[in-house]
Design an enzyme around this catalytic site. Structure first.
Site, PDB file in Angstrom:
ATOM      1  N   HIS A 183      -2.992  11.467  14.731  1.00 38.72           N
ATOM      2  CA  HIS A 183      -2.241  10.594  13.700  1.00 38.72           C
ATOM      3  C   HIS A 183      -1.683   9.619  14.047  1.00 38.72           C
ATOM      4  O   HIS A 183      -1.479   8.895  13.255  1.00 38.72           O
ATOM      5  CB  HIS A 183      -3.291  11.285  12.251  1.00 38.72           C
ATOM      6  CG  HIS A 183      -3.437  12.053  12.120  1.00 38.72           C
ATOM      7  ND1 HIS A 183      -4.981  11.885  11.458  1.00 38.72           N
ATOM      8  CD2 HIS A 183      -4.355  13.042  11.849  1.00 38.72           C
ATOM      9  CE1 HIS A 183      -5.446  13.106  11.351  1.00 38.72           C
ATOM     10  NE2 HIS A 183      -4.726  14.218  11.746  1.00 38.72           N
TER      11      HIS A 183
ATOM     12  N   SER B  95       7.442 -12.402  29.439  1.00 33.71           N
ATOM     13  CA  SER B  95       7.021 -13.592  28.563  1.00 33.71           C
ATOM     14  C   SER B  95       8.131 -14.375  28.621  1.00 33.71           C
ATOM     15  O   SER B  95       9.286 -14.694  29.250  1.00 33.71           O
ATOM     16  CB  SER B  95       7.660 -13.420  26.922  1.00 33.71           C
ATOM     17  OG  SER B  95       7.349 -13.515  25.950  1.00 33.71           O
TER      18      SER B  95
END
Length: 484
Positions: A156, A286
């Protein structure tokens, strides 16, 4: 590099930006139309061998012009005739005037169209399989190197019992090993359409051979073998069964699912700063944030894998709407979906190879994350140690529960470090086992049989699978296989 004129036209990024030279060639017009001519040559050779009045000179003329295609003439012929196969029959006949009367003799368009597609599918699998094997080899080396490096397991996406970096890589490997077997099976199940005529009955060839069924069967067998196939489909309509495309593309879609899962895991681990894909010295992560090291290769693989998975809908829809012996609404769709499936699978494997060859592991970060969670995971071991030292399990359990909640509050509410171990060390109830705490908190005692599972899996399932690919070199598919 494309010229200025080409920049005025849309070009599929699958070819202009991504796919390899060999896979791009495999679905190129040049290979396609050379293959058509070779198929016409195979047909003429077989028909001559079985007694039709075809001369050696006609065949020699066709062979001498197998690859010098006048694409401008073919395009003009198609503009006039609105039929691509007949356009190329006329173009081939123009440079083979002696052989012109026997080119395409007895055949239908699908003789060249469908058989060429089957050849491209086979050759496409032969390009992909060694690339997939190389990815598995690199990932197997990685798994072996980090077989016993403990790391937090996640269920999870919440911290769970420890595993190892190598064992996690084996989960990725298991998917890819299954993909190799499925690709091999799909390739090996491919058959040739052969010579079947307009509706699959071979009526035109039965007429050519004056009702001699044996010669028609032998013709089919001879052409099939010349094209490098062991078997032809015994029954077809005008085309080979569209479920063949479903089989091939579902196999590739399954590969896409595997790659998407692997690269998603790598992206998650990159966020944790535990593992990173290779990052070039001058690479920019970036345009606005120069410090960033984005997992761009893994993201590219995920993006393309989604496209590969989505393409699966095309052959399902196409097979479901074919009427009786055939409708032509399959053609335009297949021209796009079949090549794109293989081109997409090709680039995600090449990119994944680059990733797996340069994965960077940060053991100290992994260790810090383990130490952040391990005290909670070790509570049961501490409890058992207290009982062995003569303590009461229920009392110890309650003390650990209270201390654990206090430590969790520090982590979650104050943003501090997990201080459960310090709390246990200060509590006099745990004095009898203080000398054992280091051993009880050794991460290697929490990984079970992970290293042994890695060794066994690599030895028994991965390395043997790679043996046939050790000597294979991926080369340009410059012609279809010819029987010797």
């Amino acid at each position: 590099m494309a010229g200025a004129e080409e920049m005025n036209k849309y070009r599929s990024p699958l070819v202009s930006r991504y796919a390899s030279e060999e896979m791009s060639y495999n679905f190129s017009d040049k290979k396609k139309f050379i293959t058509w001519r070779k198929l016409w040559i195979y047909l003429a050779k077989a028909e001559k061998a079985l007694g039709l009045p075809i001369t050696d000179a006609q065949i020699a003329e066709m062979e001498s012009h197998a690859e010098d295609i006048d694409f401008a003439m073919a395009a003009e012929e198609e503009r006039k005739l609105r039929h691509d196969v007949m356009a190329h029959v006329h173009t081939f006949a123009h440079c083979c005037p002696t052989a012109a009367p026997i080119i395409h003799l007895g055949a239908t368009s699908c003789y060249v169209g469908d058989n060429t597609d089957l050849i491209a599918l086979r050759d496409g699998f032969n390009i992909l399989l060694p690339k997939l094997a190389r990815v598995i080899d690199r990932l197997a080396n990685f798994a072996e190197e980090y077989a016993d490096l403990p790391t937090l397991g996640f269920t999870h996406f919440q911290p769970a019992q420890l595993t190892t970096v190598g064992k996690r890589a084996c989960l990725w490997l298991q998917d890819l090993v299954m993909d190799v077997r499925k690709l091999e099976r799909a390739r090996n199940d491919l058959r040739f359409r052969g010579v079947k005529g307009t509706t699959g009955t071979q009526a035109s060839f039965l007429q050519l051979f004056q009702g001699d069924h044996d010669k028609v069967e032998e013709l089919d067998k001879m052409v099939t073998e010349m094209a490098g196939f062991k078997k032809a489909y015994l029954v077809t309509g005008q085309t080979y069964n569209c479920k063949v495309d479903i089989d091939c593309m579902s196999t590739l879609a399954g590969l896409g699912a595997s790659v998407h899962k692997i690269c998603t895991d790598i992206r998650l681990l990159a966020n944790l700063k535990e593992i990173e894909e290779p990052f070039e010295k001058e690479q920019i992560g970036s345009s606005a944030m120069p410090y960033k090291r984005n997992p761009m290769r893994a993201e590219c693989c995920c993006s393309l894998a989604r496209h590969l998975i989505a393409l699966m809908d095309d052959p399902l829809q196409t097979a479901s709407v074919q009427w009786l012996e055939r409708t032509l609404d399959d053609s335009a769709n297949r021209r796009i979906s079949l090549p794109e499936s293989f081109l997409t699978a090709d680039i995600i494997l090449s990119t994944l190879q680059n990733i797996t060859e340069g994965l960077v592991v940060y053991p100290k970060v992994i260790e810090r994350h383990i130490h952040h969670e391990l005290p909670f995971m070790a509570t049961e071991n501490i409890n058992k140690a207290i009982v062995k030292a003569g303590g009461n399990r229920q009392e110890c359990h309650e003390k650990i529960r209270v201390l654990s909640q206090e430590a969790a509050a520090v982590v979650k509410q104050e943003g501090g470090d997990n201080d459960l171990l310090a709390r246990i060390q200060r509590d006099p109830s745990f004095a009898p086992i203080l000398g054992q705490l280091d051993a009880l908190l050794d991460p290697k005692t929490f990984i079970g049989r992970a290293p042994q599972q890695v060794a066994k899996f690599l030895a028994e399932e991965v390395r043997p699978l790679l043996e046939p690919y050790k000597t294979i070199k991926v080369e340009l598919v410059v012609s279809i296989a010819m029987a010797k």
